[in-house]
Design a protein around this motif. Sequence first.
Motif, short mmCIF file in Angstrom:
data_model
loop_
_atom_site.label_atom_id
_atom_site.label_comp_id
_atom_site.label_asym_id
_atom_site.label_seq_id
_atom_site.Cartn_x
_atom_site.Cartn_y
_atom_site.Cartn_z
N ALA A 73 64.07 54.46 21.97
CA ALA A 73 64.64 55.85 22.49
C ALA A 73 63.54 55.61 23.82
CB ALA A 73 62.70 56.49 22.19
N VAL A 74 64.53 56.41 24.63
CA VAL A 74 64.26 55.74 25.94
C VAL A 74 64.15 57.66 27.19
CG1 VAL A 74 65.41 53.75 26.76
CG2 VAL A 74 67.60 55.81 26.54
N TYR A 75 63.74 57.62 27.98
CA TYR A 75 63.58 59.54 28.24
C TYR A 75 64.43 58.25 29.66
CZ TYR A 75 62.29 62.78 31.41
OH TYR A 75 61.84 63.80 32.11
N HIS A 76 65.32 59.82 29.97
CA HIS A 76 66.53 59.66 31.14
C HIS A 76 65.89 61.13 32.29
CE1 HIS A 76 69.98 57.67 28.96
NE2 HIS A 76 69.35 57.21 28.86
N ASP A 77 66.73 61.16 32.91
CA ASP A 77 66.74 62.02 34.13
C ASP A 77 67.51 62.04 35.32
OD1 ASP A 77 64.84 60.62 36.10
OD2 ASP A 77 62.72 60.99 35.49
N LEU A 78 67.15 62.85 36.60
CA LEU A 78 68.27 62.80 37.49
C LEU A 78 67.80 61.54 37.97
CD1 LEU A 78 68.95 66.33 38.67
CD2 LEU A 78 70.42 65.41 36.76
N GLY A 79 66.89 60.63 38.57
CA GLY A 79 66.59 59.37 38.64
C GLY A 79 66.70 57.93 37.55
N ASN A 80 67.79 58.42 36.65
CA ASN A 80 67.61 57.21 36.18
C ASN A 80 69.71 57.13 36.06
OD1 ASN A 80 66.94 54.99 33.64
ND2 ASN A 80 68.58 57.28 32.67
N LEU A 81 70.37 56.52 36.66
CA LEU A 81 71.59 55.89 36.02
C LEU A 81 71.59 55.11 34.92
CD1 LEU A 81 74.46 55.96 37.61
CD2 LEU A 81 73.44 53.28 38.81
N ASN A 82 73.04 55.59 33.92
CA ASN A 82 73.45 55.32 32.96
C ASN A 82 75.16 54.72 33.25
OD1 ASN A 82 71.34 55.91 31.42
ND2 ASN A 82 72.26 57.90 31.98
N PHE A 83 74.67 53.47 32.34
CA PHE A 83 76.16 52.60 32.52
C PHE A 83 76.45 52.51 31.46
CE2 PHE A 83 72.90 49.60 32.94
CZ PHE A 83 73.15 48.59 32.24
N SER A 84 77.58 52.06 30.84
CA SER A 84 78.27 52.33 29.46
C SER A 84 79.74 51.54 29.47
CB SER A 84 77.83 52.94 28.81
OG SER A 84 79.17 53.41 27.32
N PHE A 85 79.55 49.80 29.10
CA PHE A 85 80.97 49.15 28.89
C PHE A 85 81.43 49.76 27.95
CE2 PHE A 85 78.51 46.75 32.17
CZ PHE A 85 79.03 46.67 33.34
N ILE A 148 69.24 52.64 34.07
CA ILE A 148 68.56 51.90 35.32
C ILE A 148 67.89 52.87 35.95
CG2 ILE A 148 68.95 50.62 37.25
CD1 ILE A 148 72.06 50.73 36.77
N LEU A 149 66.62 52.60 35.47
CA LEU A 149 65.33 53.35 36.36
C LEU A 149 65.40 53.26 38.07
CD1 LEU A 149 62.47 52.76 33.35
CD2 LEU A 149 64.05 55.02 34.06
N LEU A 150 65.95 54.20 38.63
CA LEU A 150 65.53 54.37 40.14
C LEU A 150 64.49 54.91 40.49
CD1 LEU A 150 66.58 53.29 42.91
CD2 LEU A 150 68.77 55.50 42.25
N ASN A 151 64.70 56.45 40.39
CA ASN A 151 63.19 57.13 40.52
C ASN A 151 62.86 58.11 39.77
OD1 ASN A 151 61.13 58.05 42.33
ND2 ASN A 151 62.67 58.58 43.75
N SER A 152 62.56 58.14 38.37
CA SER A 152 62.26 58.74 37.41
C SER A 152 61.29 59.23 37.35
CB SER A 152 62.80 57.80 36.23
OG SER A 152 62.67 58.43 34.92
N GLU A 153 61.06 60.16 36.95
CA GLU A 153 59.82 61.13 36.97
C GLU A 153 58.83 60.09 35.73
OE1 GLU A 153 59.15 65.55 37.98
OE2 GLU A 153 61.02 65.43 36.11
N MET A 154 57.72 58.55 36.23
CA MET A 154 57.30 58.12 35.33
C MET A 154 56.18 59.09 34.55
SD MET A 154 58.05 55.36 35.40
CE MET A 154 59.43 54.19 36.08
N GLU A 155 55.67 60.01 35.15
CA GLU A 155 54.40 60.86 34.27
C GLU A 155 54.85 61.37 32.89
OE1 GLU A 155 51.83 64.70 34.72
OE2 GLU A 155 51.54 63.27 36.93
N VAL A 156 56.21 62.17 33.29
CA VAL A 156 56.50 62.90 32.99
C VAL A 156 57.72 61.65 31.28
CG1 VAL A 156 59.06 64.22 32.08
CG2 VAL A 156 57.61 64.94 33.69
N LEU A 157 57.91 60.82 31.43
CA LEU A 157 58.26 59.72 30.96
C LEU A 157 57.33 59.40 29.64
CD1 LEU A 157 60.77 56.75 31.66
CD2 LEU A 157 58.19 56.25 30.30
N GLY A 158 55.83 59.32 30.75
CA GLY A 158 54.75 58.90 29.67
C GLY A 158 54.29 59.84 29.30
N ASP A 159 54.58 61.46 28.86
CA ASP A 159 53.94 62.34 28.11
C ASP A 159 55.18 63.05 27.12
OD1 ASP A 159 52.01 62.38 29.78
OD2 ASP A 159 52.79 64.30 30.63
N ALA A 160 56.02 62.57 27.77
CA ALA A 160 57.88 62.97 26.38
C ALA A 160 57.68 61.90 25.49
CB ALA A 160 58.96 63.33 27.03
N LEU A 161 57.62 60.76 25.44
CA LEU A 161 57.45 59.87 24.92
C LEU A 161 56.12 59.55 23.83
CD1 LEU A 161 60.01 57.13 26.38
CD2 LEU A 161 60.75 58.71 24.18
#
Length: 327
Positions: A73-85, A148-161
């Motif tokens: 599982a991974v956390y996404h937010d507007l500070g995270n860029l996702n790529f798909s090949f 690609i974690l650029l500027n994700s909310e780490m506190e939210v990431l930790g609490d959500a997971l």
Amino acid sequence: MLLIDSPSHNAYFNIASEEYLLNQFPTEDIFLLYVNSPSIIVGKFQNTLAEINLDYVQEKDIKVVRRMSGGGAVYHDLGNLNFSFHTLLGQNDFGDFSFFTKPVLDMLNNLGVPAELKGRNDLLVEGKKFSGNAKLARQGKMIQHGTILLNSEMEVLGDALKVNPLKFVDKAIKSNRARVTNLIHYLPKDTSTEHLKNLLTEEIIKNNPDAVRYEFSEDDLRGIQQLMTDKYETWEWNYGFSPQYNFKKAIKVPAGFIEIHLEVVHGIIEKAKIFGDFFASKPIELLEEHLIGQKHETTALKTVLESLDLTEFFGKVTVEEILEGFK
């Protein structure tokens, strides 16, 4: 190669778009970029409830979406860029993650970021993970996607997971909670996901000079929306698809100590046992019987509990107090 920049921040839309593109373009190479609003993306073979902090996720209105690929599982937010090949199966070694992570690493290394591929599928900088990658093979094609974690909310990431590992006993794939970091610590402070998106696209074009930009048509948008409605927004896919698991939780209420044990198969309660030091005027087995066949899901269980006089089983309690025992 088709270059696609998703017009949406909706995780249901973006995860659905990957499957849609797989079906709609069976032979085309595709490079898809997207940014999701706060969401948790769980691996196909995971027990969703064992990967998320359900109360926190519901309180913060964080979307939970199961993807087609395995992994954690991974956390996404507007500070995270996702790529798909997307590419034809057989053109690259399925077990090799290096080919499609190389453009990301080249881009970052050119910016002075000491990023590298470590282990099988993680990108690290100074020993800390900023990108996890997963793969799937289907219908003659292969998809490799990553974060690609650029500027994700780490506190939210930790609490959500953050989840209590004692609640669940199962054989589902568990996420590896590695030390993570944001790349913003290694880049100019004004770097945005949009800027990173443009740089990565330029890197792809440099290696694929025949690549062309593609925008979703109205038919594409309708197709993705239909797939969202039929699959990616449903409880059956995001929660019910989970492997069989045993759940247990103990709570303390004014009426006493209550311990709840459930056996759950594809999200449906098949067995239920309730123990404790409470005083019941009716056999607790009657309540257990009402739980059989119900979704292990707050809304469904609340409806069941509200239909009963819980004081006959536990003394003076509220529906909300007992409902805590199932979360």
